[in-house]
Design a protein around this motif. Structure first.
Motif, PDB file in Angstrom:
ATOM      1  N   ARG A  34       0.851  -1.283   0.189  1.00 22.34           N
ATOM      2  CA  ARG A  34      -0.121   0.118   0.024  1.00 22.34           C
ATOM      3  C   ARG A  34       0.823   1.305  -0.112  1.00 22.34           C
ATOM      4  NH1 ARG A  34      -2.882  -0.252   5.427  1.00 22.34           N
ATOM      5  NH2 ARG A  34      -3.314   1.924   4.627  1.00 22.34           N
ATOM      6  N   HIS A  35       0.407   2.372  -0.628  1.00 23.52           N
ATOM      7  CA  HIS A  35       0.910   3.605  -0.470  1.00 23.52           C
ATOM      8  C   HIS A  35       0.495   4.518   0.660  1.00 23.52           C
ATOM      9  CE1 HIS A  35       1.918   2.913  -4.731  1.00 23.52           C
ATOM     10  NE2 HIS A  35       3.526   3.386  -4.342  1.00 23.52           N
ATOM     11  N   PHE A  36       1.272   5.083   1.333  1.00 23.77           N
ATOM     12  CA  PHE A  36       0.797   6.006   2.636  1.00 23.77           C
ATOM     13  C   PHE A  36       1.166   7.496   2.153  1.00 23.77           C
ATOM     14  CE2 PHE A  36       1.731   1.707   3.847  1.00 23.77           C
ATOM     15  CZ  PHE A  36       0.762   1.210   4.599  1.00 23.77           C
ATOM     16  N   GLU A  37       0.417   8.174   2.700  1.00 21.16           N
ATOM     17  CA  GLU A  37       0.752   9.734   2.818  1.00 21.16           C
ATOM     18  C   GLU A  37       1.746  10.048   3.679  1.00 21.16           C
ATOM     19  OE1 GLU A  37      -0.602  12.649   1.110  1.00 21.16           O
ATOM     20  OE2 GLU A  37      -2.303  11.860   0.422  1.00 21.16           O
ATOM     21  N   LEU A  38       3.146  10.576   2.888  1.00 23.02           N
ATOM     22  CA  LEU A  38       4.202  10.881   3.893  1.00 23.02           C
ATOM     23  C   LEU A  38       3.905  11.559   4.939  1.00 23.02           C
ATOM     24  CD1 LEU A  38       7.091  11.392   1.463  1.00 23.02           C
ATOM     25  CD2 LEU A  38       6.328   9.140   2.550  1.00 23.02           C
TER      26      LEU A  38
END
Ligand code: BTN
Length: 265
Positions: A178-182
């Motif tokens: 999954r991608h995450f908001e930095l």
């Protein structure tokens, strides 16, 4: 490819100041090293601290010792300057390493609850047995301040990296797909950091039991290098003073500093 989640907008920077204990964000799109700039700023007499130096792209990051730190697009790269409380005894200053590592563990565990998040003494953070975060703690000359440089592999991937890297490093993306908001990850780390720092300053004993619980080295054969000296033996945990305990034929030896160079399963 750079995606929107890997870029800091003005709103993101406002959120960091509004939602965390950071008083000032020093943001750059590109820097050689956030810790170099943070050390320079931390040398000043009066600074707005906690101060965060945040970068999108770091070109020549420093690791512990003589190591380099490669920050790839999608990773989170920052240095935090915090004051050491007036009454924090010098013998507890080294605990800032374990405290910082623990704060990152807490934050990553909240994003990936199913994952095995651990602390490799003194302050590397591991996900499922591979390194996902490196931390470099420094003290500027003549100031009671800590400069804590943190690199976290978030959306970058080691899937296509050479074997020698892929077998030791990982990211949140690699472990969760999954991608995450930095910004979300950063705000979570800073929140945990504030909490853990208060525990350090207050001498809260559960800080010790928490870093002992997160340690990934207990019961394993390790080698620790400190200058010319190398000690190998079975790790018997981390003591309340923050030293790594190594059982050797001579007895259990506390290591207050050094680098763990080898770990056997
Ligand atoms: C290590 O594992 O050896 C420590 C790595 C620390 C890297 C971070 S990235 C942000 C900050 N700026 C640097 O130049 N280094 C630290």
């Amino acid at each position: 490819m750079t995606t929107q989640v890997d870029i800091f907008s003005r709103d993101d920077l406002r959120r960091i100041e509004a939602e965390t204990f950071v008083r000032h964000v020093e943001f750059h799109r590109e820097l050689p090293s956030t810790s170099d700039l943070a050390l320079e700023l931390a040398a000043g007499e009066r600074i707005a601290s906690p101060l965060l130096v945040l970068v999108e792209h770091q070109s020549t990051g420093r690791g512990r010792g003589t190591n380099r730190w490669w920050s790839l697009r999608g990773s989170l790269t920052f240095s935090l300057v915090v004051e050491a409380a007036d009454d924090l005894p010098m013998d507890r200053w080294p605990h800032i390493s374990l405290t910082s590592g623990l704060a990152v563990c807490d934050a990553l565990a909240a994003f990936a609850p199913q994952l095995d998040v651990g602390l490799k003494w003194p302050n590397d953070v591991f996900l499922g047995g591979l390194k996902a975060c490196g931390i470099l703690v420094e003290v500027p000359p003549r100031r009671r301040r800590f400069v804590i440089g943190i690199g976290i592999n978030v959306n970058n991937s080691f899937a296509a990296a050479p074997d020698e890297l892929r077998t030791i490093a990982t990211s949140l993306y690699d472990t969760t797909q999954r991608h995450f908001e930095l910004t979300d990850v950063l705000i979570a780390v800073l929140g945990q950091f504030e909490r853990r720092l208060q525990m350090l300053h207050g001498g809260d004993p559960s800080l010790v039991s928490d870093w002992q619980r997160r340690s990934i080295l207990d019961g394993r054969r390790v080698s620790v290098q400190l200058g010319e000296k190398q000690i190998s033996g079975t790790c018997r945990g981390i003591n309340p003073q923050g030293a790594l305990l190594i059982e050797t034929p001579r007895g259990v030896e506390p290591m207050f500093a050094g680098t763990v160079t080898a770990i056997e399963p």
